[in-house]
Design a protein around this motif. Structure first.
Motif, short mmCIF file in Angstrom:
data_model
loop_
_atom_site.label_atom_id
_atom_site.label_comp_id
_atom_site.label_asym_id
_atom_site.label_seq_id
_atom_site.Cartn_x
_atom_site.Cartn_y
_atom_site.Cartn_z
N PRO A 157 17.24 33.96 -6.73
CA PRO A 157 18.66 34.11 -6.36
C PRO A 157 19.35 35.15 -7.24
CG PRO A 157 18.05 31.80 -6.53
CD PRO A 157 16.89 32.58 -7.07
N LEU A 158 20.17 35.98 -6.60
CA LEU A 158 20.85 37.06 -7.29
C LEU A 158 22.33 37.03 -6.96
CD1 LEU A 158 18.32 39.88 -6.39
CD2 LEU A 158 18.52 38.82 -8.63
N SER A 159 23.15 37.48 -7.90
CA SER A 159 24.55 37.73 -7.59
C SER A 159 24.68 39.20 -7.23
CB SER A 159 25.43 37.38 -8.79
OG SER A 159 25.11 38.23 -9.88
N GLY A 160 25.85 39.62 -6.87
CA GLY A 160 26.03 41.03 -6.51
C GLY A 160 25.64 41.30 -5.07
N GLU A 161 26.17 42.38 -4.56
CA GLU A 161 25.96 42.71 -3.16
C GLU A 161 24.65 43.45 -2.94
OE1 GLU A 161 29.27 44.73 -1.43
OE2 GLU A 161 30.71 43.73 -2.73
N MET A 162 24.21 43.44 -1.69
CA MET A 162 23.08 44.26 -1.29
C MET A 162 23.57 45.67 -1.01
SD MET A 162 20.85 41.86 1.28
CE MET A 162 20.09 40.34 0.72
N PHE A 216 17.46 55.89 -10.35
CA PHE A 216 18.69 55.14 -10.09
C PHE A 216 19.62 55.22 -11.30
CE2 PHE A 216 16.21 51.66 -12.08
CZ PHE A 216 17.14 51.18 -12.99
N ALA A 217 20.90 55.04 -11.04
CA ALA A 217 21.91 54.91 -12.08
C ALA A 217 22.60 53.57 -11.89
CB ALA A 217 22.92 56.05 -12.00
N PHE A 218 22.54 52.71 -12.88
CA PHE A 218 23.18 51.39 -12.83
C PHE A 218 24.20 51.36 -13.96
CE2 PHE A 218 23.49 46.83 -13.76
CZ PHE A 218 23.71 46.33 -12.47
N HIS A 219 25.50 51.35 -13.60
CA HIS A 219 26.56 51.51 -14.59
C HIS A 219 27.59 50.40 -14.46
CE1 HIS A 219 25.76 56.14 -14.63
NE2 HIS A 219 24.86 55.46 -15.33
N ILE A 220 28.20 50.06 -15.58
CA ILE A 220 29.40 49.22 -15.61
C ILE A 220 30.55 50.13 -16.03
CG2 ILE A 220 30.53 47.27 -16.74
CD1 ILE A 220 27.82 45.96 -17.04
N THR A 221 31.52 50.30 -15.15
CA THR A 221 32.56 51.30 -15.36
C THR A 221 33.94 50.67 -15.37
OG1 THR A 221 32.97 51.80 -13.03
CG2 THR A 221 31.11 52.92 -14.07
N GLY A 222 34.90 51.40 -15.94
CA GLY A 222 36.29 51.01 -15.89
C GLY A 222 36.98 51.57 -14.66
N GLN A 223 38.30 51.31 -14.57
CA GLN A 223 39.06 51.78 -13.43
C GLN A 223 39.12 53.30 -13.35
OE1 GLN A 223 40.39 49.55 -11.12
NE2 GLN A 223 39.18 48.09 -12.29
N ASP A 224 39.00 53.96 -14.50
CA ASP A 224 39.05 55.43 -14.53
C ASP A 224 37.65 56.05 -14.47
OD1 ASP A 224 38.12 54.58 -16.95
OD2 ASP A 224 39.50 55.77 -18.17
N GLN A 274 33.83 47.39 -13.04
CA GLN A 274 33.08 47.53 -11.80
C GLN A 274 31.60 47.77 -12.09
OE1 GLN A 274 35.55 50.76 -10.36
NE2 GLN A 274 36.30 49.49 -8.69
N VAL A 275 30.75 47.24 -11.24
CA VAL A 275 29.31 47.47 -11.31
C VAL A 275 28.95 48.50 -10.24
CG1 VAL A 275 27.02 46.44 -11.16
CG2 VAL A 275 28.93 45.13 -12.13
N ALA A 276 28.42 49.62 -10.68
CA ALA A 276 28.14 50.73 -9.77
C ALA A 276 26.65 50.99 -9.71
CB ALA A 276 28.87 51.99 -10.23
N ILE A 277 26.15 51.38 -8.55
CA ILE A 277 24.74 51.68 -8.35
C ILE A 277 24.62 52.96 -7.54
CG2 ILE A 277 24.60 50.25 -6.29
CD1 ILE A 277 21.75 50.72 -8.82
N ASP A 317 26.62 51.85 3.99
CA ASP A 317 28.02 51.54 4.24
C ASP A 317 28.96 52.34 3.35
OD1 ASP A 317 27.34 49.59 6.17
OD2 ASP A 317 26.94 48.14 4.56
N GLY A 318 28.42 53.35 2.68
CA GLY A 318 29.27 54.19 1.82
C GLY A 318 29.68 53.54 0.52
N LYS A 319 29.00 52.48 0.11
CA LYS A 319 29.40 51.77 -1.11
C LYS A 319 28.93 52.50 -2.35
CE LYS A 319 27.49 47.87 0.11
NZ LYS A 319 27.04 46.48 0.18
N THR A 320 29.79 52.50 -3.36
CA THR A 320 29.41 52.96 -4.70
C THR A 320 29.42 51.79 -5.68
OG1 THR A 320 30.33 55.16 -4.30
CG2 THR A 320 29.98 54.54 -6.59
N PHE A 321 30.46 50.94 -5.55
CA PHE A 321 30.58 49.77 -6.41
C PHE A 321 30.07 48.54 -5.66
CE2 PHE A 321 33.97 52.70 -7.68
CZ PHE A 321 33.60 52.90 -9.00
N ILE A 322 29.25 47.76 -6.35
CA ILE A 322 28.63 46.62 -5.68
C ILE A 322 28.98 45.30 -6.34
CG2 ILE A 322 26.70 47.96 -4.77
CD1 ILE A 322 25.03 46.88 -7.11
#
Length: 727
Positions: A459-464, A509-517, A561-564, A579-584
């Motif tokens: 089981p995982l959290s976060g979106e596909m 891949f790039a897996f980042h935790i980012t701020g609003q800016d 935000q968690v970005a992939i 679906d054009g997602k950057t933040f998951i």
């Protein structure tokens, strides 16, 4: 039957050694052996030019610092490689840009490999032929290892019973570093074999086999050893001295000793010395050291021998460990624990040698002295190495390892006659050897390679997210909140959507935790499979586990935000997400801890309104609210504020997410003094003077939350009456 039993054990141990070597040979990714690309480059130069590499051009050659090495091993591999596939190589291999060799492999399996690989462990120049050629060349080393182990048993059997000879064979064969050295392309394999063969010959000579044929054979083997690695030169004077011991021990005197020594020395001079003379005349560098001196780990100013000895004493524990378990960059168990087996053996063997010295025959004593000279000679060569190089590694001592094993076994045979004690030591060697062998290569490198059906992914959290034929099944962050001083660990699970063929694209891949800016606070740029190999098997899933690197300090009481992103290796551009997602997803950094002085005015099912105020300027109503949490289930909530007239008719209202974009309520933890919310409502211009009621509450996706006041009394319809707005 008893002899047959020992024979079967010997064969079983030899096969076990073979299996361990093959294990390393197959599992170790291309060019991951110590300096394997340089040794492979030497053989490649021979294949492509028909000549030995010029050490003066070493920096421009694939062989690099190996250019000045003695040639016999490379000539053997060159002949062997002629049976395999042909290839062309210019010596270029792309380094893995995400390699981090400082991280202990047990805890951080991320990108342990030095080079970047694509499908089927192909190097980044995408030459399958090159990988096949390297693997073919590797297969010569295990045969050398088998011969070395057989010689170790033969030497031990000349001195000891079958039981103790078998133990010496086990002690020799189950050295994990020695196993590793016989698993890839390196002249250390031939150097260890040469040192082992010479030691075996000396034991035979001193064991009253001092015939002219034996002297000649020993001289030839020593000459070949000198031609395979410069460190074997240290054996030459020891061989001559041992020859004198052997002849003198048989009662031979005068000119007969001189003739015997000449018969022993002549092959060494004729076979081994021409290479060093040619190097001295051609390049002024008899030992081929100049290419090594051009490396970054060479010392600009040489150390004195006394300084090198101090370095040896300072790093003595490391040297013992690295001679026994210094495999690749792995650290499996603590450095102190891994010393248990060798220290146990060293102490007991030393006691045994002291006890048995007086009872030994003269030729036994001569053998002990010769073995001690070999160990001391190899150690002296090692100290000389440290005068020029800042590189401490115990594998340089392994050509003299059989001499050490024989000394230890003789000491144990005299000092520990209990069969139970022998089994204890043997079992310790096997257990520690197995742990080190499996842990340093198999576990870290297969840690991310296990694939599974997608339905078996935990089981995982976060979106596909879907990137072309690749799907991210989700992610998991541990801990679930960003805590001060803690580096979050991430799990990413992937699958191939292709059911028919294996994908051969080494995505990054790039897996980042980012701020609003869009500032990156934590991140990892890597490869699915963490650079070890491409995992995209048809319809299968796999998971990567790694720690994130901190790049900026987070602020408490904020959401991040968690970005992939997935990137094409050829274009270096982002692969579009379906679906054009950057933040998951989101992750929060907890606010202040709720204290006893933080008394809730109202309790919305575990979300506390700690304090509030209300003001207006005639055009704008401003409500300030301090929030906290008790024990609650984090989820998105919405704040509503309604302004009603005297007839309870709404005149204006506001519905906004609780916590806003800065720290959404879905990220709030338990027992936090989390957030100050400022809510502003525009008042209609046509409002007539009078009293207006301000109502306040929370709701989720399904219903309005119930609310209790400070005395625990339930408020009607889950509504808090903040006060009266008088216009």
């Amino acid at each position: 039957m008893k002899y047959l039993s020992y024979s079967l054990r010997r064969v079983a141990l030899l096969l076990l050694f073979w299996a361990a070597v093959v294990h390393f040979t197959v599992v170790l990714p291309p060019f991951e052996g110590s300096d394997e690309d340089k040794h492979f480059g030497y053989v490649t130069h021979l294949r492509q030019t028909g000549s030995l590499p010029d050490p003066r051009e070493s920096l421009n050659l694939p062989a690099k610092q190996a250019s000045g090495q003695s040639p016999l091993y490379y000539l053997m591999v060159w002949l062997w490689s002629g049976l395999g596939s042909d290839y062309v190589w210019d010596g270029t291999i792309t380094l893995n840009p995400y390699v981090n060799p400082v991280r202990p492999v047990l805890y951080e399996p991320d990108n342990a490999n030095v080079f970047m690989y694509g499908p089927d462990q192909i190097t980044s120049i995408n030459s399958l032929q090159l990988t096949h050629a390297l693997m073919w060349q590797r297969w010569l080393s295990p045969f050398m290892g088998m011969l070395a182990v057989a010689l170790a048993y033969a030497a031990a059997r000349l001195l000891l019973s079958r039981k103790w000879a078998l133990f010496a064979m086990l002690l020799f064969a189950f050295n994990p570093v020695l196993v590793f050295m016989f698993a890839y392309v390196t002249n250390d394999a031939s150097g260890i074999l040469a040192g082992t063969a010479i030691t075996c010959c000396l034991v035979m000579m001193l064991r009253r086999h001092t015939t002219p044929r034996m002297l000649l054979i020993t001289g030839v083997i020593t000459g070949l050893g000198v031609l395979t690695k410069a460190s074997i030169l240290v054996f030459a004077p020891i061989v001559i001295m041992a020859g004198v011991f052997a002849l003198w021990g048989r009662g031979i005197r005068g000119s007969a000793i001189f003739k015997g020594v000449m018969l022993l020395s002549l092959p060494i001079v004729l076979i081994g010395m021409p290479w060093y003379v040619w190097n001295a005349v051609q390049y002024g560098d008899p030992f081929g050291m100049q290419p090594h001196l051009r490396t970054f780990w060479a010392l600009g100013t040489p150390r004195s021998i006394s300084e090198a000895l101090l370095v040896t004493l300072r790093d003595g524990a490391y040297q013992i460990r690295s001679m026994w378990y210094g495999i690749a960059s792995g650290v499996v168990i603590s450095s102190h624990t891994v010393l248990l087996a060798p220290l146990l053996i060293l102490v007991q063997a030393g006691i045994g040698i002291v006890r048995g010295w007086r009872t030994l025959y003269r030729w036994y004593r001569l053998i002990l002295i010769t073995l001690a000279m070999i160990v001391a000679g190899i150690f002296a060569a090692y100290v000389m190495w440290l005068t020029r190089f800042d590189s401490v590694t115990g594998r340089l001592l392994l050509p003299g390892y059989l001499a050490l094993v024989l000394l230890l076994t003789l000491g144990l045979a005299y000092g520990w006659r209990s069969s139970r004690g022998l089994r204890l030591v043997a079992g310790t060697v096997v257990v520690f050897g197995a742990v080190i062998i499996s842990g340093n290569i198999t576990l870290p490198r297969f840690y991310t390679m296990f694939t599974m059906p997608p339905e078996n992914v935990p089981p995982l959290s976060g979106e596909m997210a879907q990137f072309g034929d690749v799907q991210l099944l989700g992610y998991q962050l541990e801990p679930e909140h960003l805590l001060p001083g803690m580096t979050p660990r991430a799990t990413l699970c992937w699958r191939s959507l292709r059911e028919d063929v294996r994908l051969v694209v080494p995505y990054a891949f790039a897996f980042h935790i980012t701020g609003q800016d869009n500032t990156v606070y934590f991140g990892r740029d890597s490869y699915p499979g963490l650079g070890l190999y491409t995992n995209w098997q048809p319809g299968r899933a796999f998971c990567d586990h790694f720690s994130l690197d901190m790049r900026e300090a987070v602020v408490s009481g904020r959401g991040y935000q968690v970005a992939i992103g997935l990137f094409d290796p050829n274009t270096q551009e982002r692969v579009p997400e379906k679906d054009g997602k950057t933040f998951i997803g989101w992750i929060g950094a907890p606010g202040l801890v709720l204290t006893e002085t933080d008394t809730p005015e109202y309790n919305f099912e575990g979300v506390y309104l700690l304090d509030y105020s209300m003001s207006d300027n005639g055009d704008l109503l401003t409500v300030q609210a301090d929030w906290g949490t008790g024990n609650w289930q984090p989820r998105p909530l919405t704040v509503f504020i309604h302004v009603l007239d005297e007839d309870n008719q709404p005149v204006t209202q506001l519905d906004v997410p609780l916590g806003g974009d800065e720290y959404p309520s879905a990220l709030w933890g338990n027992n936090e003094h989390t957030h100050r919310g400022i809510y502003q409502l525009s008042l209609p211009d046509e409002l007539s003077p009078g009293d207006y009621s301000v109502l306040f509450g929370l709701y989720d996706a399904e219903r309005r939350l119930s609310v209790l006041n400070a005395e625990g009394v339930a408020q009607v319809d889950g509504i808090v009456r903040l006060g009266i707005l008088r216009l």
